[in-house]
Design an enzyme around this catalytic site. Structure first.
Site, PDB file in Angstrom:
ATOM      1  N   ASP A 111      63.199  14.352  44.175  1.00 29.78           N
ATOM      2  CA  ASP A 111      63.911  15.552  42.853  1.00 29.78           C
ATOM      3  C   ASP A 111      63.017  15.631  42.518  1.00 29.78           C
ATOM      4  O   ASP A 111      61.587  15.894  42.897  1.00 29.78           O
ATOM      5  CB  ASP A 111      63.747  14.374  41.551  1.00 29.78           C
ATOM      6  CG  ASP A 111      65.284  13.814  42.128  1.00 29.78           C
ATOM      7  OD1 ASP A 111      66.054  14.116  42.175  1.00 29.78           O
ATOM      8  OD2 ASP A 111      65.462  12.989  41.233  1.00 29.78           O
ATOM      9  N   TYR A 125      63.902 -19.343  38.123  1.00 33.13           N
ATOM     10  CA  TYR A 125      64.963 -20.432  37.976  1.00 33.13           C
ATOM     11  C   TYR A 125      64.161 -21.914  38.020  1.00 33.13           C
ATOM     12  O   TYR A 125      64.431 -22.509  36.975  1.00 33.13           O
ATOM     13  CB  TYR A 125      66.011 -20.361  37.913  1.00 33.13           C
ATOM     14  CG  TYR A 125      67.660 -19.980  37.688  1.00 33.13           C
ATOM     15  CD1 TYR A 125      67.129 -20.040  35.562  1.00 33.13           C
ATOM     16  CD2 TYR A 125      67.704 -17.916  37.656  1.00 33.13           C
ATOM     17  CE1 TYR A 125      67.793 -18.990  35.382  1.00 33.13           C
ATOM     18  CE2 TYR A 125      67.601 -17.525  36.626  1.00 33.13           C
ATOM     19  CZ  TYR A 125      68.569 -17.916  35.744  1.00 33.13           C
ATOM     20  OH  TYR A 125      69.559 -17.125  34.908  1.00 33.13           O
ATOM     21  N   GLU A 174      66.030  10.306  48.057  1.00 36.36           N
ATOM     22  CA  GLU A 174      65.282   8.898  46.660  1.00 36.36           C
ATOM     23  C   GLU A 174      66.199   8.108  46.563  1.00 36.36           C
ATOM     24  O   GLU A 174      66.436   6.488  46.223  1.00 36.36           O
ATOM     25  CB  GLU A 174      65.359  10.105  45.355  1.00 36.36           C
ATOM     26  CG  GLU A 174      64.575   9.031  43.923  1.00 36.36           C
ATOM     27  CD  GLU A 174      64.110  10.165  42.989  1.00 36.36           C
ATOM     28  OE1 GLU A 174      63.826  10.949  43.409  1.00 36.36           O
ATOM     29  OE2 GLU A 174      64.259   9.919  41.942  1.00 36.36           O
TER      30      GLU A 174
END
Lengths: 749, 384
Positions: free
Chosen positions: B264, B116, B212
């Protein structure tokens, strides 16, 4: 299904239908040509009221132009359409019109009038190989016949074959059974050109007063034809207006005056042709001096050149262009008239057959030079025909052709089409079926032409515009087959190129092979299409060179825009980090940016392209550029001037801050350098005002324009000085910028 | 499971304001050098160019000895006068200037804040200097490598991401935080976890279990897994951000805690493990601070479908992209030479399906935390 068939009774017991040969023979009789055409008016271009009106005008104008040229007279033609039923309801689909075409040609001797105007297939043009507009001798008589059928009114003819004698006034009604005209009125008159037309409208009155409408001096001889017919007058595609417009393009030596009817049938809005002068006139645009003008509704297409096209010669057929049947017929004719030898026949009835070639032909089929033509047996004629095919012969002479010429093509297009780039090319004469022909092509690109539509193709054959059956025409196919993509144009597969493009094709030939009697499309011979393609490709290459160059400039100009857009930000950021003067950095970077994109400044007159200085200056390459018509290069956003305020932390500049100096226009390298020098001596809060005016200009300009631009730059950059109040605002007024400075913009301090 | 006992260590590297100052001065000098070179070139009529070390796979070197990815020497030129790089050049300058301001003001800013700060309309146009933060973040990474300065040295930080609970007490900017008392949310991992910000005060944990994502982490936290197993429990919300990786690395390096990952069973999980272990391509220049070469991959494994007797419903078909990705990962030099991993990836491919950690829930809601992980830990059944 099967059962259904079975259930159906056989109908064999019914009485015999049809007629016996005898009964049939009673009904068999000769059909006169006129009768055939009465039933098949559409073949001649009288399909509907609107087209009937056009065809009537077209046939008469073609005849007039041919007659004038043959008589060695610069054509002056008046086309007058009178509305005979002006008070008809607005819903009526057609109206009754009287079409009158008056020319200043050599006139017609009295005894030929009936034949010329009253018989189909009667004319001077069918039996010879000579370049002319009319060919079969159908046109004007068919128009008269159509008038007679739709209104019952005869054709009115005034013709004055001699300046000293009185004119003939005839009224003809064609008898379709006999293919002969019946004369209903035949008298001598002094009223030529007919007086009453001068007062037909306010415009004609005015022009007559000026002596430019039907003046007796110009119309010392000539012919006037009036036909009444059921028709519809409507502007737009396929209109009388378009026809005359295009005729004027292809016949710069003719002066044509058009008096349109007082009332137009307007159930749909007129679809005006984009980019034509008619459209331009409607838009209220100012025409250049030597262009089409309008006086009180009367349109005048002025004469562009004062010379007639070179007179074309009649030629004999070429051996390569003949068919066996025709060869047999020619031999038969020759036997009947001359009773000479085959040797003589070959030499006199063909072009490009010399004595030696003729004897070679004779020996090839095993006859001597003394063999009578009558003694040549059909099998030998067939042999002769084959010999013709195999023999290498010089192509037919081309002095029988009168191409419009590159210069005239460009002049015509320039007059009628508002574009930025014009190119034209004339091919060498070529031969199809033993008939010489010559193809010319011209293109106009850009300017006011619509960019998102398919290119417009305008077609001419022997200077006659072809308005219908475009897609059946060889020229149209040639345009489609031309690889426009190679020339930086868009082209959907197998169709017309898309873009602001007008393509003009002209075929000049002793015999233009039309697909039908109404002469709307050129038959698709390979030789013809090939020549058309080559002519188009020649034009296309010029366009491609131009467009690529322009694209490059455009790209460079966009690049420059991008660079210049960021340079200000970079200078500010670097200033914030290093305290180096932002203005100085900006100028240094700007100079680099301009150097990197120098191509954007190039004039198009390099590379063999000519920047047009005035209207008459055509270059040899057949290319014209109209820089004023070139659309300015689109810009993402106008770049407002960048202002560098002295940075508070900059010690070097603090002294000079109070003396905020005047505007510095950083436009050129020399300027940038000057600023650099100035900075070293007195590092000041100099502000840079980027004259965005320079950017909004197109990259391609005339020299004159450049000069003007420089002047305006000079004046605009000096303006802020003059207008600035003594108490000097810190802000630079941005001359020529579309985006005014916002004093409250925090980024601009 | 690691039996090695760790002496609770308190990091003594409390930063003095002087050292920070010195670091900032060094960074400032680097920015100035970069800018001055561009100024010199500009005024000298030469094209301004920023040299930026390339963060691509081709410029990434696998250091077999250290077991980490390192950045090569290749650099890319970013010239101003090239349409492809002109805007990036400008953006680089803007960020350099922003960072200089940040350091000068002794403030830090988030990535978004920097975006910004530098975002505005280019003077006189409708174009923004930056349109999205996605444009801004890579420019900052470019500056990191171009300047050879780390993000925190540029006074820029990322959003907090990832959580930690467990038997450890840390000091974060002087505040003591007992990670056993973090409720259900855990301690949010800040993006800068350098010793001058975070010190380890007391640690009883024997290892770190990194999972995870947050949902799995919640399961373990709710089941007080860290308490029962005396460990630290972290997650990185998918691909772990730098702060998370750096903290894991510090726990591993300074406290000698083994890092054990539960991810996973899919190429993405394998990739996360690879990043934790060896470092990533885009941050190869930071691998020495981020990579944990002895991190362990506990699960879930391709064999688990059979071994745990999972239901068919947990299978998720491999997409073409997954297969492509798996083959790419198998070809990474650090996996290529590893027989166990080749076997694992091949098993995944021959299974033809992938499984998320949550698939173990089909057995029992706490199967993963109370049975699966403890059993595997006990058996030391993991891949390294």
């Amino acid at each position: 299904m099967e059962s259904a068939v079975k259930e159906r009774p056989m109908q064999s017991s019914k009485p015999r239908r049809g007629a016996t040969a005898e009964e049939m023979s009673a009904r068999q009789k000769e059909v006169s040509v006129s009768e055939f055409f009465v039933k098949n008016r559409h073949l001649l271009g009288f399909d509907n009221p609107r087209k009937a009106l056009l065809t009537t005008v077209k046939e008469a104008v073609d005849n007039s132009l041919d007659a004038c040229e043959e008589g060695g007279i610069l054509p002056d033609i008046a086309v007058i359409i009178e509305d005979l039923d002006p008070r008809r309801p607005a819903t009526s689909k057609s109206s009754r019109y009287r079409v009158t075409i008056i020319d200043n040609g050599p006139g017609i001797v009295r005894k030929q009038v009936e034949n010329i105007f009253g018989r189909l297939l009667y004319g001077s043009k069918f039996h010879r190989l000579k370049m002319s507009r009319g060919q079969q001798g159908i046109g004007i008589s068919a128009a008269g016949m159509n008038g007679l059928i739709t209104t019952g009114r005869p054709m009115v003819i005034h013709t004055k074959p001699s300046a000293k004698q009185a004119a003939h006034h005839l009224e003809l009604a064609m008898n379709t059974k006999t293919n002969r005209a019946e004369v209903t009125l035949d008298k001598e008159t002094k009223d030529f050109p007919p007086e009453r037309f001068r007062a037909i409208s306010a415009g004609t009155k005015q022009l007559s007063a000026e002596g430019t409408f039907l003046s007796p001096e110009v119309f010392a001889t000539g012919t006037s034809v009036s036909i009444e017919l059921e028709g519809k007058y409507q502007k737009g595609r396929g209109s009388v207006d378009e026809f005359l417009e295009l005729t004027a393009i292809a016949n710069p030596h003719a002066r044509i005056i058009f008096v349109p009817p007082s009332r137009t049938t307007q159930e749909e809005g007129d679809d005006l042709l984009p980019g034509t002068s008619a459209a331009a006139a409607q838009e209220g645009k100012k025409e250049a001096p030597a262009q089409t003008s309008e006086t009180g509704g009367v349109v005048v297409y002025p004469r562009g050149v004062q010379e007639l096209p070179p007179e074309t010669k009649e030629i004999q057929p070429h051996p390569k262009g003949i068919e066996l049947g025709i060869l047999l017929q020619m031999l038969k004719d020759y036997e009947a008239s001359e009773k000479g030898t085959l040797y003589d026949f070959l030499q006199t009835r063909f072009c490009r057959v010399s004595a030696s070639t003729a004897s070679k032909f004779c020996s090839a089929i095993g006859v001597t030079s003394r063999t009578k033509a009558a003694d040549v047996e059909p099998p030998d004629v067939e042999k002769l025909f084959k010999v013709f095919e195999d023999e290498r012969l010089a192509p037919p002479p081309t002095d029988c052709l009168a191409p419009i010429g590159v210069r005239q093509l460009l002049a015509g297009l320039l007059k009628g089409v508002k574009a930025e780039f014009y190119a034209a090319s004339t091919r060498e004469a070529a031969v199809y079926r033993g008939r010489p022909f010559q193809i010319e092509a011209a293109i106009a690109f850009g300017g006011d032409l619509p960019a998102d539509q398919s290119a417009r193709v305008i077609r001419f054959a022997n200077r006659v515009p072809l308005l219908f059956q475009q897609s059946a025409c060889s020229s149209f196919k040639a345009v489609e087959e031309t690889p426009w993509k190679n020339y930086a144009m868009q082209q959907p597969r197998g169709s017309l190129p898309v873009g602001p493009l007008v393509v003009m094709i002209h075929m000049a030939s002793v015999w233009v092979p039309f697909t039908s009697e109404s002469k709307e499309a050129i038959a698709d011979y390979d030789e013809i299409r090939k020549e058309m393609k080559l002519a188009l490709m020649e034009c296309g290459r010029k366009l491609g060179t131009y467009l690529r160059k322009r694209q490059k400039m455009r790209r460079e100009s966009e690049r420059r825009d991008v660079f210049e857009r960021y340079i200000g930000e970079i200078a500010k950021a670097l200033n914030a980090i290093t305290n180096e003067d932002a203005k100085r950095l900006y100028d240094a970077l700007l100079e680099q940016a301009r150097k990197k994109t120098a191509v954007a400044d190039q004039q198009l007159d390099e590379d063999g392209k000519v920047v047009r200085e005035d209207d008459d200056d055509f270059d040899d390459e057949g290319v014209i550029l109209v820089p004023t018509a070139i659309a300015p290069i689109e810009q993402s956003a106008p770049i407002a001037p960048i202002s560098f305020e002295p940075v508070a932390t900059s010690k070097a500049t603090s002294k000079a801050t109070s003396k905020a100096t005047s505007t510095t226009t950083s436009k050129t390298k020399s300027n940038a350098k000057a600023v650099g020098v100035k900075k070293s001596s007195a590092p000041s809060a100099s502000m840079v005002s980027e004259t965005s005016a320079t950017k909004s200009h197109p990259a391609i300009v005339t020299k004159k324009e450049l000069a003007e631009r420089r002047e305006s730059n000079a004046s605009s950059s000096s303006k802020p000085d003059n207008s600035q109040k003594p108490q000097k605002s810190q802000k630079t007024s941005s001359s020529g910028s579309s985006k005014p400075f916002d004093d409250n913009d925090p980024r601009l301090f | 499971m690691a039996k090695k006992s760790i002496a609770p260590s308190t990091s003594a590297s409390k930063p003095t304001s002087g050292s920070v100052k010195a670091r900032d001065i060094a960074t400032q000098r680097k920015i100035l050098t970069l800018a001055e070179e561009i100024v010199r070139r500009s005024l000298g009529g030469r094209e301004p160019i920023v040299q930026i070390p390339t963060r691509t796979k081709s410029n990434t070197i696998w250091n077999k000895k250290k077991g980490i990815l390192e950045m090569g020497d290749a650099t890319a030129e970013r010239p101003l006068f090239d349409l492809k790089t002109a805007k990036q050049f400008m953006q680089t300058m803007l960020h350099a200037s922003t960072i200089k301001d940040l350091i000068e003001a002794q403030k830090t800013s988030s990535l978004r804040g920097v975006f910004y700060k530098a975002k505005h309309t280019v003077a006189g146009t409708k174009e923004n200097t930056f349109d999205t933060q996605d444009e801004s973040d890579p420019i900052l990474e470019d500056l990191e490598v171009a300047l050879g300065a780390l993000r925190e040295e540029l006074h820029v930080f990322a959003e907090n991401r990832g959580s930690m609970v467990g038997n450890i007490t840390i000091v974060d900017k002087g505040d003591e935080i007992d990670c056993r008392r973090m409720g259900s949310g855990g301690y949010a991992l800040p993006s800068i976890v350098e010793p001058d910000i975070i010190q380890f005060k007391k640690c009883e944990a024997k290892f770190v279990l990194h999972v995870e994502k947050g949902t799995v982490w919640n399961r373990f936290n709710e089941d007080r897994f860290w308490e029962k197993n005396n460990c630290i429990l972290t997650h990185g919300a998918g691909q772990p951000p730098r702060g998370c990786r750096r903290l894991l690395q510090r726990l591993n390096q300074e406290l000698k805690l083994p890092i054990i990952c539960v991810l996973d069973n899919d190429p993405w999980g394998h990739y996360i493990y690879s990043v934790i272990k060896q470092g990533s391509i885009s941050l190869a220049f930071e691998s020495t601070r981020l990579a944990i070469p002895d991190a362990k991959f506990l699960g879930i494994r391709a064999k688990d479908f059979r071994e745990c007797g999972l239901d068919d419903a947990v299978k998720i078909d491999l997409t073409d992209n997954d297969i492509k990705r798996a083959k790419e990962i198998a070809a990474y030099p650090w996996f290529e030479a590893h027989k166990g991993w080749q076997k694992e990836i091949n098993a995944l491919l021959s299974n033809g399906f992938k499984m998320e950690v949550e698939s173990l829930i089909t057995k029992d809601i706490s199967y993963v935390s109370e049975t699966y992980v403890p059993e595997r830990l006990r058996a030391k059944d993991w891949l390294e």
